[in-house]
Design an enzyme around this catalytic site. Sequence first.
Site, PDB file in Angstrom:
ATOM      1  N   HIS A 271       0.846  -1.186   0.000  1.00 43.09           N
ATOM      2  CA  HIS A 271       0.000   0.000   0.000  1.00 43.09           C
ATOM      3  C   HIS A 271       0.881   1.235   0.000  1.00 43.09           C
ATOM      4  O   HIS A 271       1.932   1.253   0.613  1.00 43.09           O
ATOM      5  CB  HIS A 271      -0.906   0.031   1.245  1.00 43.09           C
ATOM      6  N   ASP A 328      -7.963  -5.203  -0.349  1.00 40.75           N
ATOM      7  CA  ASP A 328      -8.421  -6.080  -1.438  1.00 40.75           C
ATOM      8  C   ASP A 328      -8.091  -7.542  -1.222  1.00 40.75           C
ATOM      9  O   ASP A 328      -8.529  -8.396  -1.997  1.00 40.75           O
ATOM     10  CB  ASP A 328      -7.781  -5.615  -2.753  1.00 40.75           C
TER      11      ASP A 328
HETATM   12  C1  SDX Z   1      -6.131   0.029  -3.133  1.00 45.80           C
HETATM   13  O1  SDX Z   1      -4.170   4.444  -2.177  1.00 45.80           O
HETATM   14  C2  SDX Z   1      -5.202   3.887  -1.589  1.00 45.80           C
HETATM   15  O2  SDX Z   1      -5.629   4.260  -0.519  1.00 45.80           O
HETATM   16  C3  SDX Z   1      -5.803   2.717  -2.361  1.00 45.80           C
HETATM   17  C4  SDX Z   1      -6.852   1.902  -1.619  1.00 45.80           C
HETATM   18  C5  SDX Z   1      -8.133   2.700  -1.366  1.00 45.80           C
HETATM   19  O3  SDX Z   1      -8.849   2.358  -0.417  1.00 45.80           O
HETATM   20  O4  SDX Z   1      -8.446   3.588  -2.211  1.00 45.80           O
HETATM   21  O5  SDX Z   1      -6.339   1.478  -0.374  1.00 45.80           O
HETATM   22  C6  SDX Z   1      -7.273   0.681  -2.431  1.00 45.80           C
HETATM   23  O6  SDX Z   1      -5.863   0.339  -4.277  1.00 45.80           O
HETATM   24  C7  SDX Z   1      -5.282  -0.965  -2.370  1.00 45.80           C
HETATM   25  C8  SDX Z   1      -4.049  -1.477  -3.213  1.00 45.80           C
HETATM   26  C9  SDX Z   1      -4.545  -2.572  -4.169  1.00 45.80           C
HETATM   27  N1  SDX Z   1      -3.428  -2.947  -5.099  1.00 45.80           N
HETATM   28  C10 SDX Z   1      -2.808  -4.145  -5.018  1.00 45.80           C
HETATM   29  O7  SDX Z   1      -3.022  -4.959  -4.116  1.00 45.80           O
HETATM   30  C11 SDX Z   1      -1.810  -4.410  -6.160  1.00 45.80           C
HETATM   31  C12 SDX Z   1      -0.493  -4.938  -5.583  1.00 45.80           C
HETATM   32  N2  SDX Z   1       0.142  -3.834  -4.828  1.00 45.80           N
HETATM   33  C13 SDX Z   1       1.165  -3.067  -5.503  1.00 45.80           C
HETATM   34  O8  SDX Z   1       0.961  -2.881  -6.856  1.00 45.80           O
HETATM   35  C14 SDX Z   1       1.601  -1.824  -4.701  1.00 45.80           C
HETATM   36  O9  SDX Z   1       1.855  -2.245  -3.421  1.00 45.80           O
HETATM   37  C15 SDX Z   1       0.694  -0.594  -4.653  1.00 45.80           C
HETATM   38  C16 SDX Z   1       0.223  -0.177  -5.994  1.00 45.80           C
HETATM   39  C17 SDX Z   1      -0.490  -0.857  -3.775  1.00 45.80           C
HETATM   40  C18 SDX Z   1       1.493   0.554  -4.009  1.00 45.80           C
HETATM   41  O10 SDX Z   1       2.507   0.868  -4.902  1.00 45.80           O
HETATM   42  P1  SDX Z   1       3.676   1.924  -4.537  1.00 45.80           P
HETATM   43  O11 SDX Z   1       3.356   2.655  -3.285  1.00 45.80           O
HETATM   44  O12 SDX Z   1       3.946   2.716  -5.779  1.00 45.80           O
HETATM   45  O13 SDX Z   1       4.904   1.004  -4.168  1.00 45.80           O
HETATM   46  P2  SDX Z   1       5.991   0.522  -5.200  1.00 45.80           P
HETATM   47  O14 SDX Z   1       5.314  -0.034  -6.427  1.00 45.80           O
HETATM   48  O15 SDX Z   1       6.991   1.608  -5.366  1.00 45.80           O
HETATM   49  O16 SDX Z   1       6.639  -0.709  -4.402  1.00 45.80           O
HETATM   50  C19 SDX Z   1       7.692  -0.497  -3.441  1.00 45.80           C
HETATM   51  C20 SDX Z   1       8.510  -1.771  -3.494  1.00 45.80           C
HETATM   52  C21 SDX Z   1       8.960  -2.156  -4.918  1.00 45.80           C
HETATM   53  O17 SDX Z   1      10.122  -2.950  -4.785  1.00 45.80           O
HETATM   54  P3  SDX Z   1      11.569  -2.214  -5.027  1.00 45.80           P
HETATM   55  O18 SDX Z   1      11.513  -1.617  -6.429  1.00 45.80           O
HETATM   56  O19 SDX Z   1      11.685  -1.164  -3.927  1.00 45.80           O
HETATM   57  O20 SDX Z   1      12.594  -3.342  -4.901  1.00 45.80           O
HETATM   58  O21 SDX Z   1       7.708  -2.887  -3.049  1.00 45.80           O
HETATM   59  C22 SDX Z   1       7.529  -3.801  -4.138  1.00 45.80           C
HETATM   60  C23 SDX Z   1       7.865  -3.061  -5.412  1.00 45.80           C
HETATM   61  O22 SDX Z   1       8.311  -3.957  -6.407  1.00 45.80           O
HETATM   62  N3  SDX Z   1       6.106  -4.182  -4.102  1.00 45.80           N
HETATM   63  C24 SDX Z   1       5.639  -5.427  -4.314  1.00 45.80           C
HETATM   64  C25 SDX Z   1       4.262  -5.346  -4.111  1.00 45.80           C
HETATM   65  N4  SDX Z   1       3.916  -4.079  -3.802  1.00 45.80           N
HETATM   66  C26 SDX Z   1       5.069  -3.372  -3.797  1.00 45.80           C
HETATM   67  N5  SDX Z   1       6.285  -6.560  -4.651  1.00 45.80           N
HETATM   68  C27 SDX Z   1       5.490  -7.659  -4.786  1.00 45.80           C
HETATM   69  N6  SDX Z   1       4.140  -7.680  -4.604  1.00 45.80           N
HETATM   70  C28 SDX Z   1       3.500  -6.538  -4.270  1.00 45.80           C
HETATM   71  N7  SDX Z   1       2.170  -6.530  -4.089  1.00 45.80           N
END
Ligand code: SDX
Length: 392
Positions: A271, A328
């Site tokens: 998140h 989710d």
């Molecule tokens: C919602 O914003 C809100 O409030 C949203 C929400 C709401 O109520 O409106 O809460 C609802 O959208 C919840 C999120 C649902 N999405 C998912 O579950 C999809 C999987 N999650 C990721 O795509 C990610 O965690 C996000 C999109 C939720 C957040 O992305 P960020 O903040 O841009 O984080 P990032 O992509 O920069 O990740 C940071 C690191 C990265 O690794 P490094 O490059 O630092 O090595 O964490 C890793 C990412 O690769 N990472 C994950 C991961 N989420 C982040 N690696 C594997 N699996 C994951 N799910």
Amino acid sequence: TNGVITIDPGYKNTGSCESAITFLDGEKGILRYRGYSIEELAEKADFLEVAFALIFGELPTKEQLEKFHKDIKSNSVVDDDIKKIVDAFPKSAHPMGILSSLTSALTAFNPSSVNVDSEEDMYNAIVKIMGKFPVLVAWTMRKKQGLPLNYGSKSLGYVENIMKMMFEQPNEDYEIDTVVKDALDKLLILHADHEQNCSTSTVRIAGSSHAGLFASLSAGISALWGPLHGGANQAVLEMLEAIKEDGGDTKKYMAKAKDKNDPFRLMGFGHRVYKNFDPRAKIIKVAADEVLNNLGIQDPILAIAKDLEQEALNDPYFVERKLYPNVDFYSGIIYRAMGIPVEMFTVMFALGRLPGWIAQWKEMRLNHEPIGRPRQIYIGENLRPFKSIENR
Ligand code: SDX
């Protein structure tokens, strides 16, 4: 930065507004609507009460709630020509695409809802969408199922009415299942607002041009559709199903999630703000067990989800990135137990988020916020002369 403008991809460190609606603390995993904790609201309130509090600022008195519901009910008929738009979609259409189209189409049938100069105009637009949106949600689902586009009953409560429209079968008397009703109330409350997330920011920026409420909501629905945002609840179930088909081999998917060369992410994890447990996920996880037990459903998917959660919570890759289950991760397990098709899960998210979007749009308009128009740092070509096609 170029010394004047600082670029902040994804607005990770940018605030877009001041807001009095929702407070969340990502480190401590705290979420409050208008100062009330979601733990209390999920237990003690119903969805329409929470919608009122989000939109108007205070929990309603009995009289206020009755008037709000009455005004909503008298605005819950959708122009029958909207059915022609539903009919025009192929059965293969994703429900979020249908829903965003129908929501935008509402403007054509309710042109007066576009100007909201007076509080009264704004109130009228709000009760219109609160009344009509559940009908669009139900019709989207019934289109997919080949069922007649129906209406609920004015004698039912707000959530019960939604259930009747979604679940009733032709030639059968629909009985409200209180287990489903209580679970749906709780899920809709937990999805109702979440400060400046991607789809809410979309509603605010679309509305900042003074596009109408319905058009702004349609933009928000499109943003929510993405698998990184609301679309994740569908992606979680598809991921869990794939793991089940794979013999429950969670390790393989954990490895994929950590592999930089593999675009696969552990859906439902991570998140932007919560660097601790998403408080909503905690409540939904408990509710998943309760609902499945009360409905007498054994779903192997729940066990796989719990295994995956345990693995990730003990895996250094996830621990050091502070990746926890989000809203989710478990919600789809409950939707499925209710008999909601997986491609409808994100529509259910939109149904819950509607009052939050409305509240945030209303706050932006009442604050007379300027049109959203960020700057950029140009990194393209310098000035160069035109070349005729012969010389290219
Ligand atoms: C919602 O914003 C809100 O409030 C949203 C929400 C709401 O109520 O409106 O809460 C609802 O959208 C919840 C999120 C649902 N999405 C998912 O579950 C999809 C999987 N999650 C990721 O795509 C990610 O965690 C996000 C999109 C939720 C957040 O992305 P960020 O903040 O841009 O984080 P990032 O992509 O920069 O990740 C940071 C690191 C990265 O690794 P490094 O490059 O630092 O090595 O964490 C890793 C990412 O690769 N990472 C994950 C991961 N989420 C982040 N690696 C594997 N699996 C994951 N799910």
